[in-house]
Design a protein around this motif. Sequence first.
Motif, PDB file in Angstrom:
ATOM      1  N   THR A  45       0.832  -1.204   0.000  1.00  0.00           N
ATOM      2  CA  THR A  45       0.000   0.000   0.000  1.00  0.00           C
ATOM      3  C   THR A  45       0.863   1.250   0.000  1.00  0.00           C
ATOM      4  O   THR A  45       0.598   2.212  -0.723  1.00  0.00           O
ATOM      5  N   TRP A  46       1.910   1.239   0.804  1.00  0.00           N
ATOM      6  CA  TRP A  46       2.726   2.442   0.979  1.00  0.00           C
ATOM      7  C   TRP A  46       4.110   2.351   0.349  1.00  0.00           C
ATOM      8  O   TRP A  46       4.755   3.382   0.120  1.00  0.00           O
ATOM      9  N   THR A  47       4.621   1.138   0.118  1.00  0.00           N
ATOM     10  CA  THR A  47       5.971   0.981  -0.433  1.00  0.00           C
ATOM     11  C   THR A  47       5.923  -0.045  -1.563  1.00  0.00           C
ATOM     12  O   THR A  47       4.902  -0.679  -1.807  1.00  0.00           O
ATOM     13  N   ASN A  48       7.053  -0.171  -2.240  1.00  0.00           N
ATOM     14  CA  ASN A  48       7.191  -1.216  -3.266  1.00  0.00           C
ATOM     15  C   ASN A  48       7.898  -2.447  -2.715  1.00  0.00           C
ATOM     16  O   ASN A  48       8.482  -3.214  -3.474  1.00  0.00           O
ATOM     17  N   ARG A  49       7.791  -2.648  -1.419  1.00  0.00           N
ATOM     18  CA  ARG A  49       8.492  -3.750  -0.757  1.00  0.00           C
ATOM     19  C   ARG A  49       7.473  -4.720  -0.181  1.00  0.00           C
ATOM     20  O   ARG A  49       7.036  -4.575   0.967  1.00  0.00           O
ATOM     21  N   PRO A  50       7.049  -5.736  -0.936  1.00  0.00           N
ATOM     22  CA  PRO A  50       6.002  -6.636  -0.442  1.00  0.00           C
ATOM     23  C   PRO A  50       6.410  -7.437   0.781  1.00  0.00           C
ATOM     24  O   PRO A  50       5.545  -7.938   1.510  1.00  0.00           O
ATOM     25  N   GLU A  51       7.722  -7.555   1.033  1.00  0.00           N
ATOM     26  CA  GLU A  51       8.162  -8.331   2.196  1.00  0.00           C
ATOM     27  C   GLU A  51       8.110  -7.521   3.483  1.00  0.00           C
ATOM     28  O   GLU A  51       8.321  -8.070   4.581  1.00  0.00           O
ATOM     29  N   VAL A  52       7.832  -6.203   3.373  1.00  0.00           N
ATOM     30  CA  VAL A  52       7.805  -5.331   4.550  1.00  0.00           C
ATOM     31  C   VAL A  52       6.364  -5.128   4.999  1.00  0.00           C
ATOM     32  O   VAL A  52       5.514  -4.694   4.225  1.00  0.00           O
ATOM     33  N   GLU A  53       6.084  -5.443   6.250  1.00  0.00           N
ATOM     34  CA  GLU A  53       4.755  -5.242   6.809  1.00  0.00           C
ATOM     35  C   GLU A  53       4.661  -3.829   7.361  1.00  0.00           C
ATOM     36  O   GLU A  53       5.536  -3.372   8.104  1.00  0.00           O
TER      37      GLU A  53
END
Length: 289
Positions: free
Chosen positions: A237-245
């Motif tokens: 939603t906020w970043t392009n990092r799907p591994e980051v919650e």
Amino acid sequence: MSLDRIDLLDVHQPGPLARAVHAQLGEVVLPVPVTEIARALDISEIRIHDLDGFEGMLLTDRRRSVGAILANNKNGRHRARFTVAHELGHFLMEHHVLSGETGFQCCANDMRETREGRRHQKQETEANQFAIDLLAPFPLVDGVLSTDPDLRDAQRMRDAFDLSLEASVRRMIERRPEPLAAVWSKDAQVRYTVSSDSFPYIPLKKGDRLPQTSQAFHVQANNKTGFTEFWNAPTITWTNRPEVEIFEQTRRAPSGFAVTLLWADMTEDSDEDEDGDDPYHRELDMPGF
């Protein structure tokens, strides 16, 4: 109040300079008495008025024998207090080169790409850092921080330290160890973002719409006011990092201005540095209101 400028002469960096002032002050009752401090350090006159065209002015000579400060009150008391501290920083950091024959005039967008402009930008950044370190030193900030991040802490800091909410949120992000970021918005449009060094890149710029899958967007769409609790945002939603919650919390005012606090759960894999420079690096500037 009695302060000694002589003890400050060999201190040239904004953080150590503010700490040296507080070392002379000893225990203070909040909010930090910035006008009294300025007068005790050879600022002979402080005037706070509604002004157009600039935020603050320091009238002094190259030797800094004495000074006078003019601060803009049009954007509120919090901003004026910050401006007084900012101009005091110019006065005490004697390596700062005067912007004119009679001192400094500080405007909100007075930035240029010339060599002189880069020097000016550095001086303004140093004066800002001195101001926030003087008005909200970390040992006192720690007293209002909860165990976990919470925007309510920033509101308590605003009230206790007589700062703007924006400056308080920035200070909280700067102090806390967690990877944090803040997104300021108005009517679901991004105004700007700031983040700690460990927070992932946020691909949003001024004027962008808030992500429609975010809690912040729904708060704006439903005209809700006050604080939300933290909510687990959908992936990327906020970043392009799907591994980051990412967890988010929003405070919205009735005027439509809002700030959203983002808290990243960084795993060991996601802690690795990304390639490239982050154009949204955090830089302390004068508070927006």
